[in-house]
Scaffold this motif. Structure first.
Motif, PDB file in Angstrom:
ATOM      1  N   GLU A 234       0.942  -1.173  -0.041  1.00  0.00           N
ATOM      2  CA  GLU A 234      -0.123   0.161   0.147  1.00  0.00           C
ATOM      3  C   GLU A 234       0.988   1.181   0.238  1.00  0.00           C
ATOM      4  O   GLU A 234       0.509   2.062  -0.802  1.00  0.00           O
ATOM      5  N   GLU A 235       1.908   1.128   0.701  1.00  0.00           N
ATOM      6  CA  GLU A 235       2.714   2.476   0.837  1.00  0.00           C
ATOM      7  C   GLU A 235       3.646   2.758  -0.474  1.00  0.00           C
ATOM      8  O   GLU A 235       3.352   3.751  -1.040  1.00  0.00           O
TER       9      GLU A 235
ATOM     10  N   ASP B  15       0.915   3.981  -2.953  1.00  0.00           N
ATOM     11  CA  ASP B  15       0.642   5.460  -2.644  1.00  0.00           C
ATOM     12  C   ASP B  15       1.688   6.241  -2.986  1.00  0.00           C
ATOM     13  O   ASP B  15       1.614   7.239  -3.674  1.00  0.00           O
ATOM     14  N   ARG B  16       3.048   5.802  -3.158  1.00  0.00           N
ATOM     15  CA  ARG B  16       4.309   6.536  -3.516  1.00  0.00           C
ATOM     16  C   ARG B  16       4.229   6.681  -5.096  1.00  0.00           C
ATOM     17  O   ARG B  16       4.378   7.966  -5.553  1.00  0.00           O
TER      18      ARG B  16
ATOM     19  N   GLU C  66       1.452   6.587  -6.788  1.00  0.00           N
ATOM     20  CA  GLU C  66       0.372   7.666  -7.224  1.00  0.00           C
ATOM     21  C   GLU C  66       0.776   8.884  -7.043  1.00  0.00           C
ATOM     22  O   GLU C  66       0.357   9.908  -7.700  1.00  0.00           O
TER      23      GLU C  66
END
Length: 278
Positions: free
Chosen positions: A71-72, A75-76, A78
């Protein structure tokens, strides 16, 4: 009485002991082989089940951490993508602002038309209008040409594939036939553009292209199409189609849209002085 005495003195344990010794020497003593095999299989299954159980437990423990890292990372990605999009929009805005200022400055001197023309010819601005759409693709079976003869000793070994020099001739033929702006697979060509080969790939300004190669040329559509097909480069392309199976299709279009060339840099500039002034 002697029989009873002999039985008492010599018990049957000695016979059993001798028989057991013989079985042990023959390898048939102790636990039966079938039973030993079953016990070994059972022990192996228990060990395998233990390994699987431990692995599943470790995976269950590590799953939340892996999911969090994933998920991290998403997120990075995106976030960086959004930042790149914003920078691209900023570049487009600044480019439009520079173009507007250039036109304004030239219009004050009565030369705004030249600015627009130079922007089109240099690839600095987006262009749309009538023109020609030319699609060039490799042969269906691109191992050999129609007669099996190679097209020279340099370049691609596959004679049924479109090569960099083929695209060079196509583009040069379109320019010579009256094209005002040209792009290949969405990449705008300028006076500084280079069409080269790297292995089996065709590069335009160091960016690889994937067939089919779609060439868009803005100009007088019908006239441009006719002049190109009658030119030496158009006849060359027709010969590739006839002899090597390279597929081509050309058609006039009412409205084509070509993007501006990316990262176009003005290297030198000089003010234009009117003739006769000192």
């Amino acid at each position: 009485m002697s029989l009873i005495t002999n039985v008492m003195d010599h018990s049957l344990d000695d016979g059993y002991a001798e028989a057991a010794a013989r079985k042990k020497a023959d390898g048939s003593g102790g636990m039966p082989r079938t039973l030993r095999a079953k016990l070994g299989l059972a022990a192996g299954l228990v060990l395998a089940a233990l390994v699987v159980t431990v692995g599943a437990a470790q995976a269950r423990v590590a799953a939340p951490a892996v999911a969090k890292e994933r998920e991290e990372l998403i997120d990075r990605i995106e976030g960086e993508t959004s930042a790149a999009d914003r920078l691209e929009e900023s570049v487009d805005t600044l480019r439009d602002d520079v173009s507007a200022r250039q036109r304004e400055a030239l219009e004050k001197n009565g030369d705004g038309g030249r600015s627009d023309l130079m922007g089109v010819l240099s690839g600095a601005v987006e262009v749309h209008g009538p023109g020609v759409k030319l699609v060039v693709d490799d042969a269906k079976e691109a191992d050999t040409g129609g007669d099996g003869q190679p097209r020279g000793t340099s370049g691609f070994s596959d004679t049924g594939r479109v090569r960099d020099r083929d695209m060079q001739r196509v583009v040069n033929g379109l320019w010579e036939s009256g094209a005002e702006a040209v792009s290949i697979n969405g990449q705008r060509l300028t006076a500084l553009s280079a069409i080269r080969a790297a292995g089996d790939a065709i590069l335009v300004d160091n960016r690889p292209l994937v067939p089919p190669y779609t060439v868009l040329a803005v100009g007088d559509g019908e006239r441009l199409s006719t002049r190109f097909q009658d030119s030496a480069d158009g006849l060359y392309l027709h010969a590739l189609q006839e002899n090597y199976g390279i597929r081509t299709a050309i058609s006039a279009a009412d409205d084509l849209k070509l993007p501006a060339a990316p990262s176009l840099i003005v290297r030198t500039a000089q003010p234009i002085t009117e003739k006769g002034t000192s």
